[in-house]
Write a protein that holds these residues in place. Structure first.
Motif, mmCIF file in Angstrom:
data_model
loop_
_atom_site.group_PDB
_atom_site.id
_atom_site.type_symbol
_atom_site.label_atom_id
_atom_site.label_comp_id
_atom_site.label_asym_id
_atom_site.label_seq_id
_atom_site.Cartn_x
_atom_site.Cartn_y
_atom_site.Cartn_z
ATOM 1 N N LEU A 213 28.242 49.423 46.627
ATOM 2 C CA LEU A 213 29.587 49.680 47.287
ATOM 3 C C LEU A 213 30.534 50.482 46.261
ATOM 4 C CD1 LEU A 213 30.384 46.243 49.058
ATOM 5 C CD2 LEU A 213 30.253 48.781 50.092
ATOM 6 N N SER B 133 36.061 42.993 47.422
ATOM 7 C CA SER B 133 36.887 43.030 48.673
ATOM 8 C C SER B 133 37.831 44.299 48.685
ATOM 9 C CB SER B 133 37.610 41.747 48.928
ATOM 10 O OG SER B 133 38.676 41.583 47.803
ATOM 11 N N CYS B 134 37.979 45.077 47.412
ATOM 12 C CA CYS B 134 38.993 46.104 47.640
ATOM 13 C C CYS B 134 38.450 47.283 48.032
ATOM 14 C CB CYS B 134 39.353 46.205 45.725
ATOM 15 S SG CYS B 134 37.721 46.568 44.897
ATOM 16 N N VAL B 135 37.343 47.417 48.260
ATOM 17 C CA VAL B 135 36.679 48.537 49.067
ATOM 18 C C VAL B 135 37.184 48.969 50.403
ATOM 19 C CG1 VAL B 135 34.768 50.051 49.503
ATOM 20 C CG2 VAL B 135 34.700 48.774 47.395
ATOM 21 N N ASP B 136 37.817 49.975 50.554
ATOM 22 C CA ASP B 136 38.077 50.415 51.989
ATOM 23 C C ASP B 136 37.802 51.601 52.400
ATOM 24 O OD1 ASP B 136 39.606 50.740 54.322
ATOM 25 O OD2 ASP B 136 41.565 51.167 53.529
ATOM 26 N N ASP C 8 27.847 44.770 44.899
ATOM 27 C CA ASP C 8 28.987 45.405 44.281
ATOM 28 C C ASP C 8 28.739 46.735 43.742
ATOM 29 O OD1 ASP C 8 27.447 44.197 42.439
ATOM 30 O OD2 ASP C 8 29.056 42.868 41.419
ATOM 31 N N ASP D 152 31.940 53.972 46.917
ATOM 32 C CA ASP D 152 33.296 54.201 47.079
ATOM 33 C C ASP D 152 33.796 55.290 45.896
ATOM 34 O OD1 ASP D 152 35.918 53.287 47.665
ATOM 35 O OD2 ASP D 152 36.123 52.460 45.931
ATOM 36 N N TYR E 40 33.060 47.329 55.698
ATOM 37 C CA TYR E 40 34.023 47.898 54.631
ATOM 38 C C TYR E 40 34.982 48.806 55.253
ATOM 39 C CZ TYR E 40 32.633 44.373 51.170
ATOM 40 O OH TYR E 40 32.482 43.251 50.558
#
Length: 280
Positions: free
Chosen positions: A266, A152-155, A263, A270, A181
């Motif tokens: 991503l 959930s930390c990927v922006d 994960d 990222d 995301y």
């Protein structure tokens, strides 16, 4: 036993087997090596549950009888057959040799139309192997599955991704995943369309397949390096890197084997999709 064949990505499955074999070997202080031929079918029809049991057992058996030695896992293609390929799976160890039992493995292989072969290995140890005919399937018919352990930390806000793949289903789910995301995503079906998009827009990452009609991933990479040298290019392919002649010194920024865990995919995007100044 009742076989339940299903379509799946062969290289991703073999990568899973190699990871397990590596763990088995580490527990006994054995060196582990994996040799998988580059000409295997990308997607096949197989009972992966039973095939996984067979390979796990052979790798575990090799580790059981080997300490401070070596274990080799090999998969090669013997021949093409109508609608499929005959493959050779082999596990070789430098240990004291295994018993001629392995009744469960023999039964599973018999159910798959194969047989286990046990023989001494050159230089000591033992070699267990079997042949299996696996039908090919069209990669485009496979579900674009990935693990649900998504971070959930990927922006992705403020970063633009160019996706290139001739498989519309893969383009759709990748686009939906990245858009969820916060990434801005543009999807195109081929290399020529990707070059046109690069000429008219600014992107922070190019993600492409390796085998595409017209312009494959390597040709696209060469064009991207020539025109947009700072643009990160990530390969997402169902087959390992297959460097064509004349591509020496040409490298992707990262390569992922399809289907990658969500994960992992991503995290790679990222890490690579950083805003790069001066893109054409």
């Amino acid at each position: 036993m009742s076989l339940m064949p299903e379509p799946g990505y062969l290289y991703a499955f073999l990568c899973e087997m190699a990871d397990k074999g590596r763990l088995f070997a580490q527990r006994r202080n054995d060196a582990f090596a994996c040799r998988v031929a580059s000409d295997l079918p990308v997607a096949v029809l197989a009972d992966f549950h039973y095939l996984r049991q067979v390979i796990f057992t052979l790798l575990g058996n090799a580790a059981k009888f080997t300490r401070d030695g070596s274990i080799l896992f090999e998969v090669s293609k013997i021949a093409d057959e109508a609608g499929g390929a005959r493959l050779l799976f082999a596990v070789t160890d430098s240990g004291t040799g295994c018993s001629p039992g392995l009744a469960a493995v023999r039964q599973l292989l018999r159910g798959m139309g194969s047989a286990l072969k046990l023989e001494p290995a050159a230089g000591g140890g033992s070699r267990s192997s079997f042949e299996l005919v696996l039908p090919r399937v069209d990669e485009n018919t496979l579900d674009a599955a990935f693990a649900e352990s998504l971070p959930s930390c990927v922006d992705g806000a403020g970063r633009r991704i160019l996706l290139v793949d001739d498989d519309s289903a893969d383009l759709a789910w990748l686009g939906e995943l990245l858009a969820g995301y916060g990434f801005e995503v543009m999807s195109v079906p081929g290399g020529r369309e990707a070059l046109q998009a690069l000429r008219t827009g600014r992107f922070d990452l190019l993600l492409c397949d390796q085998a595409m009609p017209g312009m494959d991933g390597w040709k696209l990479l060469r064009q991207a390096r020539a025109g947009w040298p700072d643009l990160p290019v990530v390969l997402y392919s169902a087959a390992p890197l297959r460097r064509p002649p004349g591509a020496e010194g040409l490298d992707f920024d990262a390569a992922l084997l399809r289907p990658a865990a969500g994960d992992d995919l991503l995290a790679c995007i990222d890490a690579c999709a950083r805003p790069w100044p001066g893109l054409k």
